[in-house]
Write an enzyme that holds these catalytic residues in place. Structure first.
Site, PDB file in Angstrom:
ATOM      1  N   GLU A   1       0.837  -1.204   0.000  1.00 51.50           N
ATOM      2  CA  GLU A   1       0.000   0.000   0.000  1.00 51.50           C
ATOM      3  C   GLU A   1       0.871   1.253   0.000  1.00 51.50           C
ATOM      4  O   GLU A   1       0.808   2.096   0.908  1.00 51.50           O
ATOM      5  CB  GLU A   1      -0.964  -0.005   1.182  1.00 51.50           C
ATOM      6  CG  GLU A   1      -2.003  -1.090   1.080  1.00 51.50           C
ATOM      7  CD  GLU A   1      -3.162  -0.915   2.055  1.00 51.50           C
ATOM      8  OE1 GLU A   1      -3.011  -0.194   3.057  1.00 51.50           O
ATOM      9  OE2 GLU A   1      -4.233  -1.498   1.808  1.00 51.50           O
TER      10      GLU A   1
ATOM     11  N   GLU B   1      -6.614  -7.629  -0.680  1.00 52.21           N
ATOM     12  CA  GLU B   1      -7.001  -7.659   0.735  1.00 52.21           C
ATOM     13  C   GLU B   1      -8.449  -7.240   0.883  1.00 52.21           C
ATOM     14  O   GLU B   1      -8.896  -6.275   0.244  1.00 52.21           O
ATOM     15  CB  GLU B   1      -6.182  -6.656   1.569  1.00 52.21           C
ATOM     16  CG  GLU B   1      -4.729  -6.957   1.731  1.00 52.21           C
ATOM     17  CD  GLU B   1      -4.033  -5.874   2.559  1.00 52.21           C
ATOM     18  OE1 GLU B   1      -4.686  -5.211   3.385  1.00 52.21           O
ATOM     19  OE2 GLU B   1      -2.826  -5.682   2.343  1.00 52.21           O
TER      20      GLU B   1
END
Ligand code: GLA
Length: 678
Positions: free
Chosen positions: A165, A322
């Site tokens: 991320e 995710e």
């Protein structure tokens, strides 16, 4: 750079799509370093029981695998990789650079990021580094080289997971190193200080720069700062974090032939990366998505994010890297999923093009910040409702395995731009209630409720495959992007453009001659003044609709007036218009219409353009079509509390039953396969 066809084929390696053994990838982040090695064997056994096909490891491994500056210790990672390999579980291998270990920031505190007030962050959380720091980059490069050299040809490694991320916490750094990198970026963009002065309009407020050294990031100022400076800093910051990815990507491509990606954050609360610029460097487009319970309709935002991720993949299948089985731990109130919601959320992603579904994380942590975040294996262990739901979900994904490689069908495009998001939300605008993403979500929700599937496209995208394009509050728009919409309408398409679109060029310079400058000709009108509404205020239209946030004085030219204001500051003035332009039509909406009216208007515009709008829409059933070479797959996800009928005929894949008409129980998910006759 990857073309969209290589995105598809890189993902096909994970899903074996199109082949007899095709499947959807199913997996999770796995952080075994938290646990005693005696737990690992049980992990692997339960992963097999749950049908896990791929796990992301070493995402936060840095402190383990490089415990001291000149010591590398791969023993733990070697052991885990071998265990997974023996079990036939694929590996999404983290380069491990996501969070620098304490020794690095102790030795080099200058890598720690600095905020707009000049305050340096402390270590102790994660991702505490300045993306421009040469010291951080050298350390990350060294680690990535070690990892890729060691595992680049390992047969279990199916995907490279660069960092994690990127830019989640540290997208904007205002330190002196960042300032210098910002100036380099500006020099490359503008060439001369004079050109920068022109682009930023620095003659106003005595901001003219005489030399590059005077130029700074938009640090905290007493009054509002220069908006063009803030906009360029947002662009620079996105590019700078992308460069951190690219640095590792180059190492990987030199040392390994395994596909490369990183996990995007196409979500409602993070807007700092212009993923349209990032996507070409990914072999697989991967997104992380968590339901955001701060929003009015989290599951509709999920659908938006999924469609946007597919847009980034150029329409190809993508990977959900995710999501959560239940609650997260980082919202003010961490709402879990009610029974069935995990199935609905997952199938909404799959309906919208995900060919793989992964979770954060495998086993719920006993310690650390995320110990109250849900996982596939909860604190309660296998004797839990959650574990049973995970097994059920895995079985359900197994029954739709043939979906791998199929593509979503959409006739409507919705234009979405990170750059316009940054620009629209700049300070000193007519109304702080006009927030770009809220307007995009409003248009998206209206289409969702009309049962219309959309492709999310970048401004300037080729629109020829669509019948209708919707551009909500596209404040900043470049000339070529205007031309793409104008040519589309001239050629017979239908556009729906909403207020505060077409206002400025790429330098945040107002397009003069009346708003919405870039689109006045296309829309057959101009606006001579904005009339934003007071906080909580509303206006009524003559067709009964309510408008909030915004109104403006529309002066129609060639456009027909569809609805006018019945009250408010502009009674009798046009609020909604429609213009015939070339072979097509261009609608304009001058206020934030209430949901049913916006939905009705978009459905009408789409229907008139020949889009097949389902008659039974508006009942809370999400319907999406994925198409394979010889079959159509229709998804029905009932988000309502009522049983809903649906006109579907074919083989229902989750139950294995032939159906002719469906009764969808509350909360149910169904996927109906229909053979296509070519
Ligand atoms: C992100 C991160 C994970 C984890 C989850 C929690 O997606 O990538 O490491 O922190 O959030 O929701």
């Amino acid at each position: 750079m990857s073309s969209s066809s290589t995105i598809g084929s890189a993902l096909a390696a994970l899903t074996a799509s199109g082949r007899a053994e095709s499947r959807l990838a199913f997996g999770c982040d796995y952080n075994p370093e938290q646990w005693d090695p005696s737990v690992w064997a049980e992990d692997i056994r339960l992963m097999r029981e749950a049908g896990v096909t791929i796990v992301a490891i070493n995402v936060f491994g840095w402190a383990q695998i490089q415990p001291r500056p000149d010591v590398f210790d791969f023993s733990g990672l070697d052991a885990i990789i071998e265990l997974l390999h023996e079990a036939g579980i694929g590996i999404n291998l983290g380069t491990g650079t996501a969070s620098p270990p304490p020794w690095l920031s102790t030795k080099h505190p200058e890598i720690l990021p600095v905020d707009a007030d000049g305050v340096r962050a402390w270590p102790g959380g994660r991702q505490a580094y300045c993306p421009s720091s040469p010291v951080f980059r050298a350390a990350a490069q060294r680690l990535a080289t070690e990892v890729v050299t060691r595992y680049g040809s390992h047969p279990a490694v199916q995907l490279w997971h660069v960092s994690n991320e990127l830019g989640c916490h540290n997208a904007h750094c205002y330190c002196d190193v960042s300032a210098s990198a910002f100036r380099d970026w500006l020099r490359a963009k503008y060439g001369t200080v004079d050109a920068l002065n022109t682009a930023w309009g620095t003659t106003f407020w005595s901001q003219r720069y005489g030399a590059w050294e005077e130029v700074l990031p938009p640090r905290h100022t007493l009054s509002a700062g220069n908006p063009a400076q803030a906009l360029d800093f947002a662009r620079f910051s996105s590019d700078e974090v992308l460069e951190c990815y690219r640095m590792e990507e180059r190492i990987i491509r030199r040392l390994s032939s395994v596909p490369v990606t990183t996990n995007f954050m196409v979500t409602a609360h993070i807007r700092n990366q212009d993923y349209w610029q990032w996507a070409p460097y990914m072999d697989v487009i991967a997104n992380d998505h968590y339901l955001d319970h701060r929003l009015p309709d989290p599951h509709q935002e999920l659908s938006f994010a999924a469609d946007a991720t597919r847009g980034l993949a150029g329409g190809d299948p993508w990977l959900l890297m995710e999501q959560a089985t239940g609650a997260v731990n980082w919202q003010p109130r961490n709402i879990t999923k009610v029974p069935g919601e995990l199935m609905r959320n997952t199938f909404a992603h799959v309906a919208r093009g995900a060919d793989g579904v992964c979770f954060f994380q495998w086993r719920a942590s006993a310690q650390g910040t995320e110990k109250f975040h849900s996982a596939l294996l909860p604190h309660a262990g296998t004797d839990s409702r959650k574990w049973q739901e995970v097994l059920e979900l895995s079985r359900a994904l197994g029954s739709v395995r043939e979906l791998a490689g199929t593509r979503v069908v959409a006739d409507v495009a919705l234009v979405f731009s990170w750059e316009a998001w940054w620009a629209t939300d700049l300070d000193s605008h007519p109304s702080e209630e006009l927030r770009y993403l809220e307007q995009v979500h409003a248009a998206y929700r209206a289409l969702w409720e009309a049962g219309i599937t959309v492709d999310i496209v970048r401004p300037g995208a080729d629109l020829s495959a669509y019948r209708t394009v919707v551009a909500p509050s596209l404040y900043l728009v470049r000339d070529d992007e205007v031309k793409a919409v104008t040519d589309f309408v001239a050629g017979g398409g239908t556009a729906v453009i909403t207020f505060f679109s077409g206002i400025v060029d790429q330098d945040d310079r107002v397009r003069l001659g009346g708003y919405p400058g870039a689109f006045t000709n296309l829309l057959g009108l101009h606006v001579d003044e904005f009339f934003p509404l007071a906080a909580g205020g509303s206006v009524t239209l003559d067709d009964g609709a309510t408008g909030t946030v915004w109104s403006e004085h529309i002066v129609p030219g060639a456009a027909d007036v569809v609805a006018t204001y019945a009250d408010g500051p502009l009674p009798g003035s046009p609020a909604v218009t429609r213009n015939t332009f070339g072979g097509g039509s261009a609608w304009y909406v001058g206020t934030a219409l209430d949901r049913p009216h916006l939905s009705g208007l978009l459905a009408r515009a789409a229907q008139e353009a020949g889009v097949d709008v389902p008659a039974d829409h508006g009942d809370g059933v999400e319907q999406v079509l994925r198409r394979g070479p010889d079959a159509d797959y229709r998804f029905y996800i009932n988000h309502s509390d009522e049983t809903r009928p649906a006109r579907a005929a074919g083989l229902e894949l989750l139950t294995g039953a032939a159906v002719d008409g469906l009764e969808l129980p509350p909360g149910a998910v169904r996927v109906v396969k229909t053979k296509r006759e070519e």
